[in-house]
Design an enzyme around this catalytic site. Sequence first.
Site, mmCIF file in Angstrom:
data_model
loop_
_atom_site.group_PDB
_atom_site.id
_atom_site.type_symbol
_atom_site.label_atom_id
_atom_site.label_comp_id
_atom_site.label_asym_id
_atom_site.label_seq_id
_atom_site.Cartn_x
_atom_site.Cartn_y
_atom_site.Cartn_z
ATOM 1 N N ASP A 60 0.828 -1.204 0.000
ATOM 2 C CA ASP A 60 0.000 0.000 0.000
ATOM 3 C C ASP A 60 0.864 1.256 0.000
ATOM 4 O O ASP A 60 0.543 2.249 -0.666
ATOM 5 C CB ASP A 60 -0.920 0.006 1.228
ATOM 6 C CG ASP A 60 -2.005 -1.044 1.137
ATOM 7 O OD1 ASP A 60 -2.165 -1.645 0.051
ATOM 8 O OD2 ASP A 60 -2.702 -1.268 2.152
ATOM 9 N N ALA A 61 1.968 1.224 0.734
ATOM 10 C CA ALA A 61 2.842 2.401 0.813
ATOM 11 C C ALA A 61 3.459 2.710 -0.545
ATOM 12 O O ALA A 61 3.559 3.878 -0.948
ATOM 13 C CB ALA A 61 3.930 2.176 1.856
ATOM 14 N N ILE A 109 -35.859 -8.872 -16.056
ATOM 15 C CA ILE A 109 -35.896 -10.330 -16.150
ATOM 16 C C ILE A 109 -37.092 -10.832 -15.355
ATOM 17 O O ILE A 109 -37.318 -10.397 -14.225
ATOM 18 C CB ILE A 109 -34.598 -10.951 -15.589
ATOM 19 C CG1 ILE A 109 -33.382 -10.472 -16.390
ATOM 20 C CG2 ILE A 109 -34.657 -12.471 -15.604
ATOM 21 C CD1 ILE A 109 -32.061 -10.943 -15.822
ATOM 22 N N GLU A 137 -25.726 -17.296 -12.587
ATOM 23 C CA GLU A 137 -24.994 -16.198 -11.961
ATOM 24 C C GLU A 137 -25.730 -15.738 -10.706
ATOM 25 O O GLU A 137 -26.952 -15.886 -10.608
ATOM 26 C CB GLU A 137 -24.874 -15.019 -12.934
ATOM 27 C CG GLU A 137 -24.272 -15.385 -14.281
ATOM 28 C CD GLU A 137 -24.382 -14.250 -15.293
ATOM 29 O OE1 GLU A 137 -24.772 -13.127 -14.890
ATOM 30 O OE2 GLU A 137 -24.094 -14.481 -16.485
ATOM 31 N N LYS A 139 -27.689 -13.157 -8.412
ATOM 32 C CA LYS A 139 -28.516 -11.967 -8.664
ATOM 33 C C LYS A 139 -28.137 -10.924 -7.613
ATOM 34 O O LYS A 139 -28.583 -10.981 -6.476
ATOM 35 C CB LYS A 139 -30.001 -12.293 -8.581
ATOM 36 C CG LYS A 139 -30.892 -11.107 -8.934
ATOM 37 C CD LYS A 139 -32.366 -11.487 -8.899
ATOM 38 C CE LYS A 139 -33.223 -10.291 -9.274
ATOM 39 N NZ LYS A 139 -33.067 -9.161 -8.346
ATOM 40 N N ARG A 160 -30.065 2.403 -14.648
ATOM 41 C CA ARG A 160 -31.014 1.701 -15.506
ATOM 42 C C ARG A 160 -32.227 2.561 -15.826
ATOM 43 O O ARG A 160 -32.727 2.558 -16.941
ATOM 44 C CB ARG A 160 -31.466 0.394 -14.847
ATOM 45 C CG ARG A 160 -32.442 -0.386 -15.710
ATOM 46 C CD ARG A 160 -32.833 -1.718 -15.100
ATOM 47 N NE ARG A 160 -33.773 -2.397 -15.969
ATOM 48 C CZ ARG A 160 -35.093 -2.204 -15.950
ATOM 49 N NH1 ARG A 160 -35.620 -1.368 -15.077
ATOM 50 N NH2 ARG A 160 -35.889 -2.847 -16.785
ATOM 51 N N GLU A 196 -23.456 -4.236 -11.860
ATOM 52 C CA GLU A 196 -24.216 -3.948 -10.643
ATOM 53 C C GLU A 196 -23.293 -3.285 -9.638
ATOM 54 O O GLU A 196 -22.271 -3.853 -9.232
ATOM 55 C CB GLU A 196 -24.777 -5.238 -10.052
ATOM 56 C CG GLU A 196 -25.853 -5.023 -9.026
ATOM 57 C CD GLU A 196 -27.243 -4.960 -9.656
ATOM 58 O OE1 GLU A 196 -28.214 -4.833 -8.895
ATOM 59 O OE2 GLU A 196 -27.354 -5.045 -10.901
ATOM 60 N N CYS A 425 -58.639 10.586 10.914
ATOM 61 C CA CYS A 425 -57.222 10.658 10.553
ATOM 62 C C CYS A 425 -56.406 10.990 11.794
ATOM 63 O O CYS A 425 -56.717 11.955 12.501
ATOM 64 C CB CYS A 425 -57.005 11.722 9.477
ATOM 65 S SG CYS A 425 -55.254 12.042 9.121
ATOM 66 N N CYS A 441 -57.785 9.327 4.371
ATOM 67 C CA CYS A 441 -58.110 10.561 5.080
ATOM 68 C C CYS A 441 -58.852 11.470 4.121
ATOM 69 O O CYS A 441 -58.414 11.687 2.990
ATOM 70 C CB CYS A 441 -56.829 11.234 5.571
ATOM 71 S SG CYS A 441 -57.056 12.947 6.077
#
Length: 699
Positions: A60-61, A109, A137, A139, A160, A196, A425, A441
């Site tokens: 990481d460094a 789908i 796969e 979902k 989408r 996704e 109400c 109401c």
Amino acid sequence: MSDADVDAESNPYLRDPPTEFEPAESLSREAAEGQAALLREAVREHDHRYYVAADPLVSDAAYDALFSRLVALEDAFDLDTTNSPTNRVGGEPIDALETVEHVAPMLSIDQSTDADDLREFDERVRREVGAVDYVCEPKFDGLSVEVVYEDGEFVRAATRGDGRRGDDVSAQVKTIPTVPLSLRGDHPDRLAVRGEIYMPKSDFSDLNARRVEAGEDAFANPRNAAAGTLRNLDPSVVADRPLAVFFYDILDASARPDSQWAALDRLREWGLRVTDRIERAEDVAEAIDYRDRMQAARDDLDYEIDGTVIKVDSRDARERLGEKSRSVRWAFAYKFPARHEVTTVRDIVVQVGRTGRLTPVAILDPVDVGGVTVSRATLHNPDERAALGVAVGDRVRVKRAGDVIPQVVEVTEDGGGCYEFPDECPVCGSAVDRDGPLAFCSGGLSCPAQREASIGHFAVKGAMDIDGLGEERVAQLVDAGLVETVADLYDLTADDLAELEGWGETSAENLVAAVENAKHPSLDSFLVGLSIPEVGEATARGLAREFGSIEAFPIEADAEEDEFDAFEERLTTVPDVGETVARRVRDFFENADNRAVIRALLDRGVDPEPVESGGDELDGLTFVVTGTLAASRSDVTELVESHGGNVTGSVSGNTDYLVVGENPGRSKRDDAEANDVPTLAETEFEALLAERGVAYPPE
């Protein structure tokens, strides 16, 4: 030197890279450009190794040192950073999300939790195209996006939306580390992929802990966190949150693989992250077994899934199976059953919606249902509550419908309590009207609960489309006493808003301008914005065509009973408006407070545009559209309806023509053949309209 000229094998920043550099200012521009090109290539490779392949080459460094050096060079020499990995840190906030057309439709789908429905799907597939292999796969329970690349470079990303159009979230998606800004390998010139976006469960827990510590509300679940983050207008906020992506489909490409399995391999080769939880199935039994194993493993995954997707592998078979108007016929989502837990009811409250609908809600002892803490669950309506027999003190079984909405399924132990649904109400005290199993109401826009919800709805897309007026700001305006009805929005001044917490001069002026710009909506958008019960966009268009102007509705203070009788009778002549809808619309206009709000809007200069009919050239003709046309589906509908015709979503004996565009669905063509409905290619559709004096495509 361009990034494309870099030879990754000879790149000195890939393995054992230096972590110290001479000052950027000491380099010539040519040397800086060359080093930056090598660094970009190296950082992209390290990103891919870390986020996609899970096989990092450097610490990481070391990565941080390379990244910082690249930033320093780009800043010192003002280098082009269009698709540089440094762009992931986020850019300037944007004013609003724009709507864009998808490169290819993002269809849904068909789905079910019943294995028999999957077996029926399999039988239909084999009946129509013969034996096939399936690709199975997970979902993913996230947010679906289209990502577009040209010449291997990131161009755009969109949600989408309605499947044809979505919100442009390019600035936000560019900040996600698992979304490559440049493709790898031998990629196509043009590529649109579907993926996704989600938030890993482990990161979601950490994010919520930080939010609670900072005094902010926790997100309800990872999906809400991902969706809310992606729609944030400030890309730097998105960059600071742990979003990730899995890609799983090629929507459009200059060269498409001949199977789903090959498509997934290509996605991996191009550097697009694909889950390793994908399997082939030779028959439906193997697909069911895959789903059962994924259900058993779901809690061990670091991402939410709510089922599996079974796809026909062969692209040729897919094309022969075709599509329906909103979904494909070559895939099926076999969902997991909703999760259940048992808890105790502590109270029952009545929630008032924006249309006045009253919904009983059970207040529960908090219980974990599928990783989400549930403390409230809907009881749907008074009759449903009575049928369940739910009362305070009962032990009840709770599930998350679709793994999203908590609801009470049954009483498991009677607590000895009782409950009666109110006849007034709980918010405004108005009488409760019953309509079958539903309760409403009768207070209309005089009810504070309906009023606040209706103000928020007034501003949404499809209604008045007022940018910058979300739920939180509406609540703030109501709490401050600045807004009681939607008409009060048009009295707001920048000085009023600038005094509120979290507002500045610019944001105040922007909202006032947005409200001012919303004074000339279409009549149907205005009707949608009024929160009339049962009136969505399609019904509003029908009402607008029938009545033509807002003045044709009974909106005067002294409107009498016979006017409403005639109004209700006329409503029933509008397509798709039956007696129940007509009664609900009449009730709305018969309420004096509602009429007063409409007149107040008109008094403040709101002027809904009258519907000017383009004529009756298409009077009596009903069209159905399948596939993609040169004009959008909504534009075609508006054109046909403005000239007296009608556009519906399905073929029947009442359909006059089926208009067939590119990539049409097979089911509508089959229905047209069964009902002897003529089909028109787009050129034939254009010719038919031209014969009747209607120009197509619309301008």
